[in-house]
Every structure is written in C-alpha cells, then in structure tokens.
Scaffold this motif. Sequence first.
Motif, PDB file in Angstrom:
ATOM      1  N   GLY A 193      -3.835   5.547   6.987  1.00  0.00           N
ATOM      2  CA  GLY A 193      -3.555   5.174   5.600  1.00  0.00           C
ATOM      3  C   GLY A 193      -4.170   3.831   5.262  1.00  0.00           C
ATOM      4  O   GLY A 193      -4.590   3.075   6.147  1.00  0.00           O
ATOM      5  N   PRO A 194      -4.244   3.512   3.964  1.00  0.00           N
ATOM      6  CA  PRO A 194      -4.941   2.301   3.536  1.00  0.00           C
ATOM      7  C   PRO A 194      -4.273   1.010   3.998  1.00  0.00           C
ATOM      8  O   PRO A 194      -3.056   0.936   4.158  1.00  0.00           O
ATOM      9  CB  PRO A 194      -4.931   2.406   2.009  1.00  0.00           C
ATOM     10  N   ARG A 225      -8.547  -0.498  -3.572  1.00  0.00           N
ATOM     11  CA  ARG A 225      -9.245  -0.056  -2.353  1.00  0.00           C
ATOM     12  C   ARG A 225      -9.833  -1.304  -1.713  1.00  0.00           C
ATOM     13  O   ARG A 225     -10.665  -1.983  -2.323  1.00  0.00           O
ATOM     14  CB  ARG A 225     -10.349   0.949  -2.692  1.00  0.00           C
ATOM     15  N   ARG A 248     -17.836  -2.952  12.031  1.00  0.00           N
ATOM     16  CA  ARG A 248     -16.709  -2.014  12.119  1.00  0.00           C
ATOM     17  C   ARG A 248     -15.584  -2.617  12.942  1.00  0.00           C
ATOM     18  O   ARG A 248     -15.805  -3.499  13.786  1.00  0.00           O
ATOM     19  CB  ARG A 248     -17.161  -0.681  12.714  1.00  0.00           C
ATOM     20  N   THR A 255       0.817  -1.228   0.000  1.00  0.00           N
ATOM     21  CA  THR A 255       0.000   0.000   0.000  1.00  0.00           C
ATOM     22  C   THR A 255       0.844   1.267   0.000  1.00  0.00           C
ATOM     23  O   THR A 255       0.315   2.365  -0.204  1.00  0.00           O
ATOM     24  CB  THR A 255      -0.912   0.066   1.236  1.00  0.00           C
ATOM     25  N   TRP A 293     -11.741  -3.885   1.104  1.00  0.00           N
ATOM     26  CA  TRP A 293     -12.987  -3.910   1.878  1.00  0.00           C
ATOM     27  C   TRP A 293     -13.259  -5.311   2.393  1.00  0.00           C
ATOM     28  O   TRP A 293     -12.676  -6.297   1.941  1.00  0.00           O
ATOM     29  CB  TRP A 293     -14.173  -3.434   1.024  1.00  0.00           C
ATOM     30  N   ASP A 322     -14.570  -0.567   5.390  1.00  0.00           N
ATOM     31  CA  ASP A 322     -13.711   0.109   4.417  1.00  0.00           C
ATOM     32  C   ASP A 322     -12.294   0.138   4.961  1.00  0.00           C
ATOM     33  O   ASP A 322     -12.033   0.778   5.989  1.00  0.00           O
ATOM     34  CB  ASP A 322     -14.230   1.530   4.181  1.00  0.00           C
ATOM     35  N   HIS A 334      -9.752   1.237   3.187  1.00  0.00           N
ATOM     36  CA  HIS A 334      -8.962   2.211   2.427  1.00  0.00           C
ATOM     37  C   HIS A 334      -8.914   3.573   3.114  1.00  0.00           C
ATOM     38  O   HIS A 334      -7.831   4.123   3.326  1.00  0.00           O
ATOM     39  CB  HIS A 334      -9.531   2.360   1.018  1.00  0.00           C
ATOM     40  N   ASP A 335     -10.078   4.105   3.445  1.00  0.00           N
ATOM     41  CA  ASP A 335     -10.126   5.423   4.087  1.00  0.00           C
ATOM     42  C   ASP A 335      -9.940   5.259   5.588  1.00  0.00           C
ATOM     43  O   ASP A 335     -10.895   5.151   6.347  1.00  0.00           O
ATOM     44  CB  ASP A 335     -11.458   6.123   3.771  1.00  0.00           C
ATOM     45  N   ARG A 336      -8.686   5.247   5.995  1.00  0.00           N
ATOM     46  CA  ARG A 336      -8.336   5.029   7.402  1.00  0.00           C
ATOM     47  C   ARG A 336      -7.420   6.153   7.865  1.00  0.00           C
ATOM     48  O   ARG A 336      -6.636   6.661   7.074  1.00  0.00           O
ATOM     49  CB  ARG A 336      -7.610   3.694   7.576  1.00  0.00           C
ATOM     50  N   PRO A 337      -7.484   6.502   9.141  1.00  0.00           N
ATOM     51  CA  PRO A 337      -6.605   7.562   9.655  1.00  0.00           C
ATOM     52  C   PRO A 337      -5.124   7.276   9.406  1.00  0.00           C
ATOM     53  O   PRO A 337      -4.358   8.191   9.104  1.00  0.00           O
ATOM     54  CB  PRO A 337      -6.912   7.566  11.161  1.00  0.00           C
TER      55      PRO A 337
END
Length: 442
Positions: A422-423, A392, A53, A36, A394, A415, A417-420
Amino acid sequence: MHTEHGTPASFYSSPQEAMRAPAEEFLYLACLHEGTGVEAPDFLAVVDAEEGRIVHETPMPNVGDELHHFGWNRCSSACHGPDRSHLIVPGFRSSRIHVVNVADDTRAPRIEKVIERDELLAKTGYTKPHTVHCMPGDNVVVSMLGDADGNGAGGFAVLDAKTFEVKGRWENGGETPPFNYDFWYQPRKDVLLSSEFGEPNAYEPGFDPADVAAGRYGHSLHFWNLSERKLEQTVDLGENGLLPFEVRWKHDPDAEEGFVGAALSSTMWRFHREDGGWGADQVIAVESVEVEGWPFPMPGVMSDLVLSMDDRFLYFSNWLHGDLRQYDVSDPANPKLTGRLWLGGLLGKPGDAGRELNGGPQMLQLSLDGRRLYVSNSLLSTWDNQFYPGLRSWLLRVNCSPDGGMEVDRDFFVDLHDRPGGPARAHEVRLQNGDCTTEIFQ
C-alpha cells in the motif's frame, strides 16, 4: 574506515573538504503511512543512489509515529568519537524518538532503542520532537514543538550522544519562545538560531487560516547564546514572515549570516549581524496567485530550502505552486535566479520531470559536492490530505550544474504510491556520509 590522521571517514574539517567527499552510494529516507489509510508502521527506507530504488526497509515498532525530520548522533561539528553510527529518528505525531543503528550494517539499519513520549515528557516537559543536530560535548539536541497538552513550546531536549539517555532540557532556564521549529548553530560565533511553526494543536488537524489571525502560528527568529544556552534576541519578521520554517546558516564557520524561508508568506529572509545584535531582511518574495476555488490568492508555501556547501547556490521549494528554484547567492543580499523546474503543484503548469507528478516539491537534500538534489513531496499528513487529496508520493533527483541550472534526472524515480503493502509518503532524506543540512564546522 578512518582517514590517516585519525578523523572518522565521514567527518570533514571544512566545507572545502566536505565538497571533495565521495558521492553517496545510498541514502536514508523517512517514509510514513500516517494519512494514507494504511494501518502499518512508518519506516526508514534505504535507497540505492545508482539504481534509484528502495533496497531495504526498517519499520518502526508502532503505528502512527509520523516520521518527519531526523539526524545523526555525530557529524563534522562533533568529532568526539567513532564515526556517525546512529540515526536519531523522531516520530513527530507520537513524540517517540527512535535510535537506529547504521554502523553494524549501513544498508540494513536496525532499531536499537525507543524513547517513549512519557519519558521525554517527564525529563523535559516537552512533546513533538522535530529537528535533530549533533552538538559538541557528546550531545544530540532536538527541537521540541509542543508541551504536554499540544500547545506551543520553544525549548529543546538533549540526548547523550553515546548512551542515548535523555539528559533533560538544553536551555539553561530563562525565557523561552512561544513556538519552535528548526535550528542551526555556529560554534565559532557562539550562537544558535531557532525558528517558529506554531501550536501543534493548530496545525496537526490541518491548516485553518483563522488560526493565523488568532496568533497560533509564529513569525519570529530567536538568537541564543550557545555556550550559556540562553535566549538573547528575538527578531519579529511580521506579516511578511509568517511560518519561518527552515534555518540555513552559511557553511563557512566564520559566517555571520544565512537564510530562513517563511513558508506561509513565501518569502526568503537573510539574517545577519546588525548593530551588535542580529537583523533580518527580506531578499526574495514569491507572488501569490489567484486560483479558481480559492478564497484568497494561493501562496507558494516555501516549505524547504538548502544551501550548497560552498554557500553559492540556494534552493527552495514552493509546495503549492509546484516550482523548485535555484538562486546564486554569491551576494547574499541580492539573490539571482539561475534555475527553475516545475514538479507538480496546483497551478497546472507543464512539468519538467518527463512524467506526471502528483503533489508538489517539498523536502530537499543536496549532495556535498552540490551536484545532486533530492526532492520529495510530503509535508505533513493532514496538510497532504487537505491540499493534495489522494497524494501520490515520490522521490526524484535533480542534477545541478556547477555554474547554475538544473535538470531532472529521468533515470532516478522512486514511486512510494504503487507498493505491495500500500502507499507510503516520502519525507526527509539523509545521505550516507552527511549532506548540506547536517554538517556544521567548528
């Protein structure tokens, strides 16, 4: 927590008992940063099954492991002690094995021990740990895919299930296959079956079709005598059986058949007793598709499969095409398609997830009652980047009807990919009290 007759709570005496187990409240997910561009350790995520989650992350001590497949120290086939207490989590690229304690706090696992590559190599001669199965006799067995130099190897490492010391090789001398990948065993039939990927030096940098022609990838199944730990028969699947990845024996402990998916040929094979030995027949073939920009018809890449606990439904993913399929295999020689979903892929088909999905369906895990199928989309970091640049990642859930048919659960989507930080990328799933690819019955 123990049941009345003293068996640990998450061990099951039969597939029927396993199917009656409580639904999973959470699951463990192998997540990697390898590939990544994020310079951080891979981690084991705890995912709340109700909320969909991540509620906890356990990072590995080092960068660059490439967490891949992992398993339990104990399960239903090895009822020789306390309940399942540890996850054995190999780093495929680093050849480390992490021993993760889940007994002290099931929702916040902690790393208890790390077996380094040098120790594995010194005691077994192997690298590239892959599939983990607990086995009778206080053992954990791990398929090993490489030698010291990253060439192919066809053996197994054994860990002590209580101390997690490396005992050495599983096989008892004699011939070993040129390649290894997945394996499954049937205690009542005294047999272990292993499959083939190829040379780590060939696939780790990425996929090159020339390596297939050069014989650097496998196409055979290997049947071992379980108690004697010796190779007894090899079945060559030939050109239609390239890269036989995942092995799924029937859960019925008396069964002498099961399924193997050949990833590159995109064919499903039924293996079975034949003339005193073993045979295999192709029962499903996924047609390759002409795609603009591809020098040859694009294969489906049948990368993972799972068999329901009652042995009725077989699921598999076509990672490049993007479809997830469900077959009724009540008659194993004649599978019947009962469900199909489009979940990304490279064919540009309208999706069934209610959202745009990058990548294609890859790893699968099925709940013990057969009602919930978990799907992630990372295969191997270099292959991810080659076929799905900017992947991306999932994790989603599919609801499965008891009589056939599937539907994406629109309320469950993780998800990666959209993580604090980074992916990251999602690979294998394990359910808290066992699942359809961990439980083997004596």
